[in-house]
Design an enzyme around this catalytic site. Sequence first.
Site, PDB file in Angstrom:
ATOM      1  N   ASN A 199      -7.879  -6.344  14.618  1.00  0.00           N
ATOM      2  CA  ASN A 199      -8.196  -5.245  13.701  1.00  0.00           C
ATOM      3  C   ASN A 199      -9.711  -5.047  13.753  1.00  0.00           C
ATOM      4  O   ASN A 199     -10.460  -5.980  13.461  1.00  0.00           O
ATOM      5  CB  ASN A 199      -7.824  -5.606  12.252  1.00  0.00           C
ATOM      6  CG  ASN A 199      -6.323  -5.734  12.043  1.00  0.00           C
ATOM      7  OD1 ASN A 199      -5.532  -5.567  12.970  1.00  0.00           O
ATOM      8  ND2 ASN A 199      -5.932  -6.043  10.814  1.00  0.00           N
TER       9      ASN A 199
ATOM     10  N   ARG B 196       3.766  -0.030  13.088  1.00  0.00           N
ATOM     11  CA  ARG B 196       3.486  -1.352  12.539  1.00  0.00           C
ATOM     12  C   ARG B 196       3.530  -1.250  11.012  1.00  0.00           C
ATOM     13  O   ARG B 196       2.694  -0.583  10.400  1.00  0.00           O
ATOM     14  CB  ARG B 196       2.097  -1.832  12.996  1.00  0.00           C
ATOM     15  CG  ARG B 196       1.722  -3.158  12.393  1.00  0.00           C
ATOM     16  CD  ARG B 196       0.324  -3.658  12.745  1.00  0.00           C
ATOM     17  NE  ARG B 196       0.085  -4.833  11.910  1.00  0.00           N
ATOM     18  CZ  ARG B 196      -1.048  -5.132  11.295  1.00  0.00           C
ATOM     19  NH1 ARG B 196      -2.114  -4.379  11.443  1.00  0.00           N
ATOM     20  NH2 ARG B 196      -1.129  -6.192  10.518  1.00  0.00           N
TER      21      ARG B 196
ATOM     22  N   TYR C 292     -13.010  -2.292  12.834  1.00  0.00           N
ATOM     23  CA  TYR C 292     -13.475  -1.050  12.207  1.00  0.00           C
ATOM     24  C   TYR C 292     -14.954  -0.780  12.414  1.00  0.00           C
ATOM     25  O   TYR C 292     -15.358   0.360  12.573  1.00  0.00           O
ATOM     26  CB  TYR C 292     -13.210  -1.094  10.694  1.00  0.00           C
ATOM     27  CG  TYR C 292     -11.754  -1.023  10.310  1.00  0.00           C
ATOM     28  CD1 TYR C 292     -11.136   0.199  10.024  1.00  0.00           C
ATOM     29  CD2 TYR C 292     -10.980  -2.169  10.209  1.00  0.00           C
ATOM     30  CE1 TYR C 292      -9.802   0.272   9.664  1.00  0.00           C
ATOM     31  CE2 TYR C 292      -9.641  -2.110   9.852  1.00  0.00           C
ATOM     32  CZ  TYR C 292      -9.050  -0.887   9.582  1.00  0.00           C
ATOM     33  OH  TYR C 292      -7.728  -0.823   9.235  1.00  0.00           O
TER      34      TYR C 292
ATOM     35  N   ASP D 248       2.381   0.725  -7.981  1.00  0.00           N
ATOM     36  CA  ASP D 248       3.727   0.806  -8.569  1.00  0.00           C
ATOM     37  C   ASP D 248       4.587   1.855  -7.862  1.00  0.00           C
ATOM     38  O   ASP D 248       5.787   1.648  -7.674  1.00  0.00           O
ATOM     39  CB  ASP D 248       3.655   1.168 -10.058  1.00  0.00           C
ATOM     40  CG  ASP D 248       3.158   0.012 -10.924  1.00  0.00           C
ATOM     41  OD1 ASP D 248       2.808  -1.043 -10.360  1.00  0.00           O
ATOM     42  OD2 ASP D 248       3.117   0.186 -12.157  1.00  0.00           O
TER      43      ASP D 248
ATOM     44  N   HIS E 183       1.256  -9.296   4.546  1.00  0.00           N
ATOM     45  CA  HIS E 183       0.070  -8.437   4.465  1.00  0.00           C
ATOM     46  C   HIS E 183      -0.449  -8.456   3.025  1.00  0.00           C
ATOM     47  O   HIS E 183      -0.419  -7.451   2.325  1.00  0.00           O
ATOM     48  CB  HIS E 183       0.414  -7.023   4.937  1.00  0.00           C
ATOM     49  CG  HIS E 183      -0.766  -6.189   5.339  1.00  0.00           C
ATOM     50  ND1 HIS E 183      -0.895  -5.600   6.578  1.00  0.00           N
ATOM     51  CD2 HIS E 183      -1.905  -5.860   4.660  1.00  0.00           C
ATOM     52  CE1 HIS E 183      -2.048  -4.928   6.634  1.00  0.00           C
ATOM     53  NE2 HIS E 183      -2.672  -5.066   5.481  1.00  0.00           N
TER      54      HIS E 183
ATOM     55  N   GLN F  87       0.797  -1.220   0.000  1.00  0.00           N
ATOM     56  CA  GLN F  87       0.000   0.000   0.000  1.00  0.00           C
ATOM     57  C   GLN F  87       0.833   1.276   0.000  1.00  0.00           C
ATOM     58  O   GLN F  87       0.315   2.341  -0.337  1.00  0.00           O
ATOM     59  CB  GLN F  87      -0.956  -0.004   1.201  1.00  0.00           C
ATOM     60  CG  GLN F  87      -2.000  -1.110   1.095  1.00  0.00           C
ATOM     61  CD  GLN F  87      -2.921  -1.162   2.303  1.00  0.00           C
ATOM     62  OE1 GLN F  87      -2.580  -1.735   3.317  1.00  0.00           O
ATOM     63  NE2 GLN F  87      -4.079  -0.539   2.193  1.00  0.00           N
TER      64      GLN F  87
ATOM     65  N   ASN G 127      -1.673 -10.961   8.247  1.00  0.00           N
ATOM     66  CA  ASN G 127      -2.713  -9.971   8.482  1.00  0.00           C
ATOM     67  C   ASN G 127      -4.070 -10.402   7.944  1.00  0.00           C
ATOM     68  O   ASN G 127      -4.194 -10.706   6.750  1.00  0.00           O
ATOM     69  CB  ASN G 127      -2.334  -8.642   7.819  1.00  0.00           C
ATOM     70  CG  ASN G 127      -3.329  -7.550   8.166  1.00  0.00           C
ATOM     71  OD1 ASN G 127      -3.419  -7.131   9.316  1.00  0.00           O
ATOM     72  ND2 ASN G 127      -4.107  -7.116   7.190  1.00  0.00           N
ATOM     73  N   GLU G 128      -5.061 -10.411   8.793  1.00  0.00           N
ATOM     74  CA  GLU G 128      -6.464 -10.617   8.423  1.00  0.00           C
ATOM     75  C   GLU G 128      -6.697 -11.771   7.456  1.00  0.00           C
ATOM     76  O   GLU G 128      -7.143 -11.558   6.325  1.00  0.00           O
ATOM     77  CB  GLU G 128      -7.052  -9.346   7.795  1.00  0.00           C
ATOM     78  CG  GLU G 128      -7.261  -8.236   8.771  1.00  0.00           C
ATOM     79  CD  GLU G 128      -8.040  -7.065   8.153  1.00  0.00           C
ATOM     80  OE1 GLU G 128      -8.681  -7.229   7.101  1.00  0.00           O
ATOM     81  OE2 GLU G 128      -7.993  -5.981   8.750  1.00  0.00           O
TER      82      GLU G 128
ATOM     83  N   HIS H  20      -1.746  -5.157 -12.545  1.00  0.00           N
ATOM     84  CA  HIS H  20      -1.253  -5.001 -13.914  1.00  0.00           C
ATOM     85  C   HIS H  20      -2.059  -5.808 -14.928  1.00  0.00           C
ATOM     86  O   HIS H  20      -2.133  -5.448 -16.092  1.00  0.00           O
ATOM     87  CB  HIS H  20       0.224  -5.417 -14.003  1.00  0.00           C
ATOM     88  CG  HIS H  20       1.129  -4.499 -13.256  1.00  0.00           C
ATOM     89  ND1 HIS H  20       2.362  -4.875 -12.797  1.00  0.00           N
ATOM     90  CD2 HIS H  20       0.964  -3.210 -12.873  1.00  0.00           C
ATOM     91  CE1 HIS H  20       2.924  -3.859 -12.169  1.00  0.00           C
ATOM     92  NE2 HIS H  20       2.092  -2.839 -12.202  1.00  0.00           N
TER      93      HIS H  20
HETATM   94  C1  LIG Z   1       9.588  -0.528 -13.609  1.00  0.00           C
HETATM   95  O1  LIG Z   1       8.244  -0.146 -13.837  1.00  0.00           O
HETATM   96  C2  LIG Z   1       8.107   1.146 -14.395  1.00  0.00           C
HETATM   97  C3  LIG Z   1       6.619   1.413 -14.450  1.00  0.00           C
HETATM   98  O2  LIG Z   1       6.120   1.497 -13.162  1.00  0.00           O
HETATM   99  C4  LIG Z   1       8.766   1.192 -15.742  1.00  0.00           C
HETATM  100  O3  LIG Z   1       8.666   2.500 -16.266  1.00  0.00           O
HETATM  101  C5  LIG Z   1      10.230   0.806 -15.596  1.00  0.00           C
HETATM  102  O4  LIG Z   1      10.829   0.726 -16.857  1.00  0.00           O
HETATM  103  C6  LIG Z   1      10.370  -0.530 -14.901  1.00  0.00           C
HETATM  104  N1  LIG Z   1      11.761  -0.789 -14.600  1.00  0.00           N
HETATM  105  C7  LIG Z   1      12.350  -1.935 -14.844  1.00  0.00           C
HETATM  106  C8  LIG Z   1      13.763  -2.047 -14.413  1.00  0.00           C
HETATM  107  O5  LIG Z   1      11.757  -2.874 -15.369  1.00  0.00           O
END
Ligand SMILES: *[C@@H]1O[C@H](CO)[C@@H](O)[C@H](O)[C@H]1NC(C)=O
Length: 493
Positions: free
Chosen positions: A328, A98, A330, A73, A143, A41, A187-188, A61
């Site tokens: 946990n 944590r 909520y 990412d 997690h 996260q 976790n959970e 992805h």
């Molecule tokens: C890692 O991911 C990014 C996109 O989030 C990309 O632009 C980049 O080329 C990637 N790097 C490698 C080393 O694969």
Amino acid sequence: MLYSWLTVVLCLSLKWVSCYEVSNLTFPDSFLFGSATSAYQIEGAWNESGKGISRWDYITHSMKIVLDGSNGDVACDSYHKYKDDIAILKELGVNYYRFSIAWTRILPDGFTNDINQDGVDYYNNLIDGLIEAEIQPWVTMYHWDIPQVLNYIGDFNNPNTSDYMVYYADTLFSLFGDRVKTWITINEPITFCAHYPLGSLALGAVLPPGITEYLCGHNVLRAHAKIYDLYQRKYKESQSGRISIALSAEYAEPATDSAADLEASERKLLFDFGWFAYPLVYGNYPSVMIDTIRNLSSLQGYPFSRLPTFTLEERLLLKGAYDFIALNHYTTSLTADASADVKSPNFLNDALVNQYKDSSWETSSASWLTVYPEGFRKLLVYIKKTYNNPEIVITENGYADDPGVLNDEGRINYIKSYLSQLLKAIYEDGVNVTAYTAWSLMDNFEWYNGFTVRFGLYNVDFDSPNKTRTAKESASYYRNIIETRCLVDVCEE
Ligand SMILES: *[C@@H]1O[C@H](CO)[C@@H](O)[C@H](O)[C@H]1NC(C)=O
Ligand SMILES: *[C@@H]1O[C@H](CO)[C@@H](O)[C@H](O)[C@H]1NC(C)=O
Ligand SMILES: *[C@@H]1O[C@H](CO)[C@@H](O)[C@H](O)[C@H]1NC(C)=O
Ligand SMILES: *[C@@H]1O[C@H](CO)[C@@H](O)[C@H](O)[C@H]1NC(C)=O
Ligand SMILES: *[C@@H]1O[C@H](CO)[C@@H](O)[C@H](O)[C@H]1NC(C)=O
Ligand SMILES: *[C@@H]1O[C@H](CO)[C@@H](O)[C@H](O)[C@H]1NC(C)=O
């Protein structure tokens, strides 16, 4: 007087239908305050410095299931900005942080034949930085970001995954256990085994409902018990840390006073929290789960119970495999009996209840999260009564609002009202709660909701290259609680 004035102002300003009582009791001297995050996260750097691919990298992805099409990412970029994280933790004045370790940053392929030194360095820097700032590192091992290679072989539906996780845990103890004294293995589990059946989604297959939830839970418990046992044998003497597994539980408020609904509420609590807590405290699943699922399986034509059984050896290993209860919490749901209505096999149907929200409860930006602070106290009292008055650590509690809200009165009200109920549980009901963890330190990638809902005490500007962290009003409020150990201006001594 002061408190009633405050309450009135808060009620008017947010047009709340109900106002909450605020406790003026003082937190015990030994009570600890913390805040939490998890690796996927916040870290970003999903493909940097030798990290392997996790299930969440794969999901975000390859599948279009995140609400805003986003992914983790980059997220808060904590892989590069962990010093900023330590700075805001220090500003808050928390006793502990944590966070979770990304399995694929330490073991890119999931297995211990390849240990990624860059990943080890990252967590060493984070842990050392925290200790230098006098903040205890509390580490979650898993997690939800399981290595995708293990997802391909069936995730926790595969019993071998339990063993692979033990090797991973062993690696973490030996690398970080000299400084990390509080460990959460998993976790959970209910969330990834039964609520978000991600294993099936990521494989692109539909796994049999009513079967895989329990297989997953079974192997999670086996993994946890083995890790606990390993620590006792190999590390406890030299590292003297403590271990638990973070279990999430809603409170199941009986929908009416009828005997059937009271029983339904008990049953639901045993299915949700008891599924994992009961084996740890008593060495087996709750008998209501064993009996109900056996009977349902038979009615549904299965020649076996869909709930697996533990071997005697496993039961002995499970019993007592925790040093405290990690909770946990909520929200709450109203719970009504539905035992006359046998539906298709799956975990949610098996408890034979209907659940829904009381229309008078305040809502939040997450549909599942309604505000009912009394449910927190009731749950704590229930756990005390049902599980031999254990030490309870709140490992997550928090509130969801919209992006960009800095004047977050909803979150302040939530923390204030939930902590009021926690204080009552401690002082009026004798529940042994020893720590509270605010979820979350900062806004982050909220799984299927992407960046559309926010849980942070700190706002993160996801549009800025710096991912700038800015304190919300709730951060000041929480800091003040930690400093004064009090929810209002003047507390009882
Ligand atoms: C890692 O991911 C990014 C996109 O989030 C990309 O632009 C980049 O080329 C990637 N790097 C490698 C080393 O694969
Ligand atoms: C994987 O599971 C099989 C079957 O239970 C077992 O024989 C084997 O030892 C397990 N492997 C590991 C590494 O735990
Ligand atoms: C399960 O079925 C048996 C035999 O019909 C019955 O006695 C028992 O009450 C049932 N238990 C549950 C929890 O449904
Ligand atoms: C709470 O639990 C801790 C840890 O087991 C223990 O040291 C403490 O005495 C307990 N406190 C109360 C009030 O029971
Ligand atoms: C980003 O952070 C760097 C280093 O902390 C700082 O020098 C720079 O001014 C920041 N940029 C912005 C736009 O805030
Ligand atoms: C705390 O609240 C109680 C009643 O709720 C009140 O009697 C007491 O005076 C309050 N104490 C302080 C220090 O305000």
